[in-house]
Design a protein around this motif. Structure first.
Motif, mmCIF file in Angstrom:
data_model
loop_
_atom_site.group_PDB
_atom_site.id
_atom_site.type_symbol
_atom_site.label_atom_id
_atom_site.label_comp_id
_atom_site.label_asym_id
_atom_site.label_seq_id
_atom_site.Cartn_x
_atom_site.Cartn_y
_atom_site.Cartn_z
ATOM 1 N N MET A 38 0.855 -1.194 0.000
ATOM 2 C CA MET A 38 0.000 0.000 0.000
ATOM 3 C C MET A 38 0.891 1.244 0.000
ATOM 4 S SD MET A 38 -3.169 1.141 2.494
ATOM 5 C CE MET A 38 -2.242 1.706 3.934
ATOM 6 N N LEU A 39 0.551 2.184 -0.823
ATOM 7 C CA LEU A 39 1.216 3.492 -0.798
ATOM 8 C C LEU A 39 0.220 4.477 -0.196
ATOM 9 C CD1 LEU A 39 4.127 3.987 -2.093
ATOM 10 C CD2 LEU A 39 3.010 1.897 -2.820
ATOM 11 N N ALA A 40 0.692 5.296 0.734
ATOM 12 C CA ALA A 40 -0.246 6.181 1.434
ATOM 13 C C ALA A 40 0.346 7.572 1.575
ATOM 14 C CB ALA A 40 -0.567 5.617 2.813
ATOM 15 N N CYS A 41 -0.509 8.574 1.405
ATOM 16 C CA CYS A 41 -0.194 9.966 1.724
ATOM 17 C C CYS A 41 -1.471 10.557 2.301
ATOM 18 C CB CYS A 41 0.279 10.711 0.475
ATOM 19 S SG CYS A 41 -1.007 11.052 -0.725
ATOM 20 N N PRO A 42 -1.444 11.780 2.831
ATOM 21 C CA PRO A 42 -2.661 12.308 3.470
ATOM 22 C C PRO A 42 -3.881 12.341 2.537
ATOM 23 C CG PRO A 42 -0.758 13.607 4.115
ATOM 24 C CD PRO A 42 -0.265 12.645 3.078
ATOM 25 N N VAL A 65 -3.396 3.894 -1.951
ATOM 26 C CA VAL A 65 -3.566 3.031 -3.118
ATOM 27 C C VAL A 65 -2.861 1.700 -2.907
ATOM 28 C CG1 VAL A 65 -3.894 4.774 -4.937
ATOM 29 C CG2 VAL A 65 -1.571 4.176 -4.199
ATOM 30 N N VAL A 66 -3.415 0.688 -3.542
ATOM 31 C CA VAL A 66 -2.834 -0.657 -3.494
ATOM 32 C C VAL A 66 -2.761 -1.199 -4.904
ATOM 33 C CG1 VAL A 66 -3.361 -3.051 -2.871
ATOM 34 C CG2 VAL A 66 -3.616 -1.240 -1.154
ATOM 35 N N PRO A 67 -1.557 -1.586 -5.394
ATOM 36 C CA PRO A 67 -1.487 -2.324 -6.650
ATOM 37 C C PRO A 67 -1.667 -3.819 -6.364
ATOM 38 C CG PRO A 67 0.732 -1.785 -5.909
ATOM 39 C CD PRO A 67 -0.217 -1.271 -4.865
ATOM 40 N N THR A 68 -2.670 -4.438 -6.973
ATOM 41 C CA THR A 68 -2.891 -5.871 -6.703
ATOM 42 C C THR A 68 -1.727 -6.711 -7.228
ATOM 43 O OG1 THR A 68 -5.286 -5.535 -6.818
ATOM 44 C CG2 THR A 68 -4.481 -7.788 -7.070
ATOM 45 N N VAL A 98 -9.522 3.753 0.416
ATOM 46 C CA VAL A 98 -8.371 3.169 -0.279
ATOM 47 C C VAL A 98 -8.822 2.750 -1.678
ATOM 48 C CG1 VAL A 98 -8.817 0.836 0.625
ATOM 49 C CG2 VAL A 98 -6.497 1.443 -0.139
ATOM 50 N N ALA A 99 -7.933 2.903 -2.630
ATOM 51 C CA ALA A 99 -8.210 2.459 -3.998
ATOM 52 C C ALA A 99 -7.344 1.237 -4.282
ATOM 53 C CB ALA A 99 -7.891 3.570 -4.993
ATOM 54 N N ILE A 100 -7.983 0.165 -4.704
ATOM 55 C CA ILE A 100 -7.230 -1.034 -5.065
ATOM 56 C C ILE A 100 -7.186 -1.119 -6.587
ATOM 57 C CG2 ILE A 100 -7.181 -3.557 -5.001
ATOM 58 C CD1 ILE A 100 -8.230 -3.465 -2.184
ATOM 59 N N VAL A 128 3.824 0.996 2.583
ATOM 60 C CA VAL A 128 3.633 0.158 3.780
ATOM 61 C C VAL A 128 3.159 -1.218 3.343
ATOM 62 C CG1 VAL A 128 1.397 1.307 4.152
ATOM 63 C CG2 VAL A 128 2.352 -0.080 5.945
ATOM 64 N N THR A 129 3.773 -2.246 3.932
ATOM 65 C CA THR A 129 3.405 -3.612 3.562
ATOM 66 C C THR A 129 2.368 -4.139 4.538
ATOM 67 O OG1 THR A 129 5.666 -3.942 2.744
ATOM 68 C CG2 THR A 129 4.285 -5.906 3.022
ATOM 69 N N LEU A 130 1.200 -4.491 4.031
ATOM 70 C CA LEU A 130 0.115 -5.022 4.870
ATOM 71 C C LEU A 130 0.138 -6.548 4.826
ATOM 72 C CD1 LEU A 130 -2.762 -2.666 3.635
ATOM 73 C CD2 LEU A 130 -1.066 -2.241 5.439
#
Ligand SMILES: NC(=O)c1ccc[n+]([C@@H]2O[C@H](COP(=O)([O-])OP(=O)(O)OC[C@H]3O[C@@H](n4cnc5c(N)ncnc54)[C@H](O)[C@@H]3O)[C@@H](O)[C@H]2O)c1
Ligand SMILES: N[C@H](C(=O)O)[C@H](O)COP(=O)(O)O
Length: 330
Positions: A148-152, A156-159, A256-258, A280-282
């Motif tokens: 997951m990439l995150a900012c304020p 987003v998550v690339p599957t 979140v956008a996947i 961040v790795t979930l």
């Protein structure tokens, strides 16, 4: 003090990249607000660095303000900024393994990884993974993790992650998307207290397939899968036309956008906030964050590299460590 998480283990990453200089900038900027220690070879830090060498991670809780706590890890050779040395490649891999061991033993509360150069590790150390994410899944003993990439302004998550674009349609499967949705929802609840995250699913094809005129994945399996997961209680929308789901008003409609593949996810977030984005790795059995940029050989050693993303990654790891210490959200 009870309840205060252990310090964060920051890996040195590729020593010829911007990692070492950014570690120093982060220590100076954070002034102890987020306790962390850098695992690396002091010879890879700027010569004038006044390091605070530690023997045990716990000492990183008491570092003189602004100084970098260093848990020494000797490498084969010194480094030349911008010019990676294959002789140091195994050391880069070993430091990641050492950081994971420390977090698994409770000596560290999270791992924050400075950028690696995948090709250098593959050529120099026979690194068998596309990147940190897959390597950390291996070290954590889990089959599936989520990047997951995150900012304020956006998560987003690339599957699918580090594969060639031509291979995406085959790799982008119902099983993988199902697992990605479940892992993402669980960790947004666990670490950010979002009890039922609103998840937007991007279509694979332009216009989300245009009713089958521009691709069949949406109609064949994405729409049925989304319906099935919604029936389980997941708050999903989509498959959405990818080109109209990232503008500000659209972003207000989800947590979140996947997305289907790497650049479908990473272009919007690195466009919106390259400086502040965090990787961040979930789904790991430990916390891991990383800056959203790479080794930046073109500017390494020049002093111009921006530490904002590394600082944000350390901040996020510290937030996640506290959330983890507090326990599950009701
Ligand atoms: N977290 C990670 O480990 C990570 C993340 C992304 C890329 N990479 C790896 O890094 C290597 C180089 O990748 P790339 O060239 O695609 O991306 P990159 O992020 O290294 O560089 C892209 C551009 O952004 C600039 N840039 C990067 N970080 C910056 C910073 N902190 N401040 C100012 N400018 C910055 C660089 O100078 C360059 O012009 C590749 O091996 C890639 O796989 C690693
Ligand atoms: N795709 C990531 C990014 O652009 O930020 C980067 O390559 C890091 O991937 P790992 O964390 O798996 O090394």
């Amino acid at each position: 003090m009870t309840g205060v998480p252990a310090p964060i283990a920051l890996t040195c990453g590729e020593p010829a990249g911007v990692g070492p200089e950014l570690a120093l900038k982060a220590a100076a900027n954070l002034e102890g607000r987020v306790p962390f220690f850098w695992i690396g070879d002091p010879r890879h830090l700027p010569r004038t660095t006044d390091i605070f060498e530690i023997d045990d991670p716990a000492e990183a809780m008491h570092v003189p303000t602004g100084r970098l706590a260093v848990l020494r890890h000797d490498f084969a050779r010194p480094t030349q900024a911008g010019t990676p040395d294959h002789a140091n490649a195994q050391g880069v891999v070993d430091v990641i393994g050492r950081a994971v061991s420390l977090v698994r033993s409770g000596k560290a509360s999270a791992v924050c990884t400075a950028p690696i150069n995948k090709k250098v590790l593959q050529d120099g150390a026979g690194f068998a993974y596309p990147g940190h994410t897959e390597f950390l899944a291996h070290l954590g003993g889990v089959d599936r993790v989520v990047m997951m990439l995150a900012c304020p302004q956006l998560r987003v998550v690339p599957t699918t992650i580090h594969i060639a674009l031509k291979d995406v349609p085959e790799a982008f499967t119902p099983d993988l998307l199902d697992a990605t949705i479940r892992i993402t929802a669980a960790d947004l609840k666990r670490f950010w207290g979002i009890s039922n995250p609103r998840i937007a699913i991007a279509g694979l094809n332009p216009h989300a397939g245009e009713g089958g005129a521009m691709g069949h994945e949406e109609g064949d399996w994405m729409i049925p899968l989304i319906a099935s997961l919604k029936a389980e209680g997941y708050a999903l929308k989509g498959p959405m036309p990818p080109d109209t789901m990232f503008h500000a008003k659209a972003r207000d409609g989800y947590d979140v956008a996947i997305c289907a593949y790497h650049d479908q996810a990473l272009i919007p977030i690195k466009t919106i906030d390259f400086a502040g984005g965090v990787n961040v790795t979930l789904g790991l059995p430990f916390i891991r964050t990383s800056p959203d940029h790479g080794t930046a050989f073109d500017i390494a050693g020049t002093g111009v590299a921006d530490p904002t993303s590394l600082i944000a990654a350390l901040d996020m790891a510290w937030h996640m460590a506290h959330a983890s210490a507090k326990g599950p959200t009701k």
